[in-house]
Design a protein around this motif. Structure first.
Motif, PDB file in Angstrom:
ATOM      1  N   SER A 210       1.204   2.280  -0.018  1.00 42.68           N
ATOM      2  CA  SER A 210       2.520   1.873   0.168  1.00 42.68           C
ATOM      3  C   SER A 210       2.828   1.341   1.293  1.00 42.68           C
ATOM      4  CB  SER A 210       3.537   2.988  -0.488  1.00 42.68           C
ATOM      5  OG  SER A 210       3.402   4.236   0.583  1.00 42.68           O
ATOM      6  N   SER A 211       3.341   0.188   1.672  1.00 44.81           N
ATOM      7  CA  SER A 211       3.592  -0.230   2.916  1.00 44.81           C
ATOM      8  C   SER A 211       4.557  -1.426   2.780  1.00 44.81           C
ATOM      9  CB  SER A 211       2.362  -0.817   3.724  1.00 44.81           C
ATOM     10  OG  SER A 211       2.466  -1.361   4.797  1.00 44.81           O
ATOM     11  N   SER A 212       5.540  -1.717   3.658  1.00 44.65           N
ATOM     12  CA  SER A 212       6.253  -2.888   3.515  1.00 44.65           C
ATOM     13  C   SER A 212       5.781  -4.020   4.414  1.00 44.65           C
ATOM     14  CB  SER A 212       7.723  -2.464   4.046  1.00 44.65           C
ATOM     15  OG  SER A 212       7.750  -1.581   5.448  1.00 44.65           O
TER      16      SER A 212
END
Lengths: 116, 112
Positions: free
Chosen positions: B26-28
């Protein structure tokens, strides 16, 4: 070949002792890291250093300190060892950004520390 | 905040069978992805990495991984495993190369 060495493979210490874990790399890398590895938790970053005398806290710095007086050496210090610090400790190094290979971390063999 | 999930803590498989070890992150922001392998009583060694370009990357010993941005995955595969592949495999991500985030690891146990 990059070589990262750690001073001990196995270490047994008593609660309350001051413990030094030493790590040396021979590739002139700027970045060095200390992780602890616990079953089911993977690797968690304790501290890292991007230059001599520079350090930054990782995700779990409590109970630990570090020292980097020379570029090739990065020491992890447990000021007063406790049983919950029984773990496998891994040191790693990597060069600065700038080349493709700089994105890789090189790991030492690990030190299995038991605190009784 | 970034995180890495390895859904399987242990994967038993027979020799010469195919295997897939799953990794989701998960990473923006854009990330760089790695698989490391740890053989018994050894440190971690880089198996393969995705930095940019082709989403399919390969290792010298027959493993491959595919970066899937829409599914935020970087699963590791091998079409035919050997006994010598028995090890623990860690997925890792970074976006700034100062901090690497590791998954909890998957133990691959290849049986004869």
């Amino acid at each position: 070949d990059v070589k990262v060495t750690q001073s001990s493979r196995y270490l047994v210490k008593r609660t309350g002792e001051k413990v030094f874990l030493e790590c040396v790399q021979d590739m002139d890398h700027e970045n060095m890291f200390w992780y602890r590895q616990d079953p089911g938790l993977g690797l968690r970053l304790i501290y890292f250093s991007y230059d001599v005398k520079m350090k930054e806290k990782g995700d779990i710095p409590e109970g630990y300190s570090v020292s980097r007086e020379k570029k090739e050496r990065f020491s992890l210090i447990l000021e007063s060892a406790s049983t919950n610090q029984t773990s496998m400790y891994l040191c790693a190094s990597s060069p600065l950004l700038g080349t493709e290979t700089s994105y890789e971390q090189y790991f030492g063999p690990g030190t299995r520390l038991t605190v009784t | 905040a970034q995180s890495v999930t390895q859904l399987d803590s242990q994967v038993p498989v027979f020799e010469e069978a195919p295997v897939e070890l799953r990794c989701n992150y998960s990473s923006s922001v854009s990330v760089y992805l790695f698989w490391y392998v740890q053989y018994p009583n050894q440190g971690l060694q880089l198996l393969l990495k995705y930095l940019s370009g082709s989403t399919l990357v390969e290792s010298i010993n027959g493993f491959e991984a595919e970066f899937n941005k829409s599914q935020t995955s970087f699963h590791l595969r091998k079409p035919s495993v050997h006994i010598s592949d028995t090890a623990e495999y860690f997925c890792a991500v970074t976006y700034n190369f100062n901090k690497f985030y590791f998954g909890s690891g998957t133990k691959l146990n290849v049986k004869p």
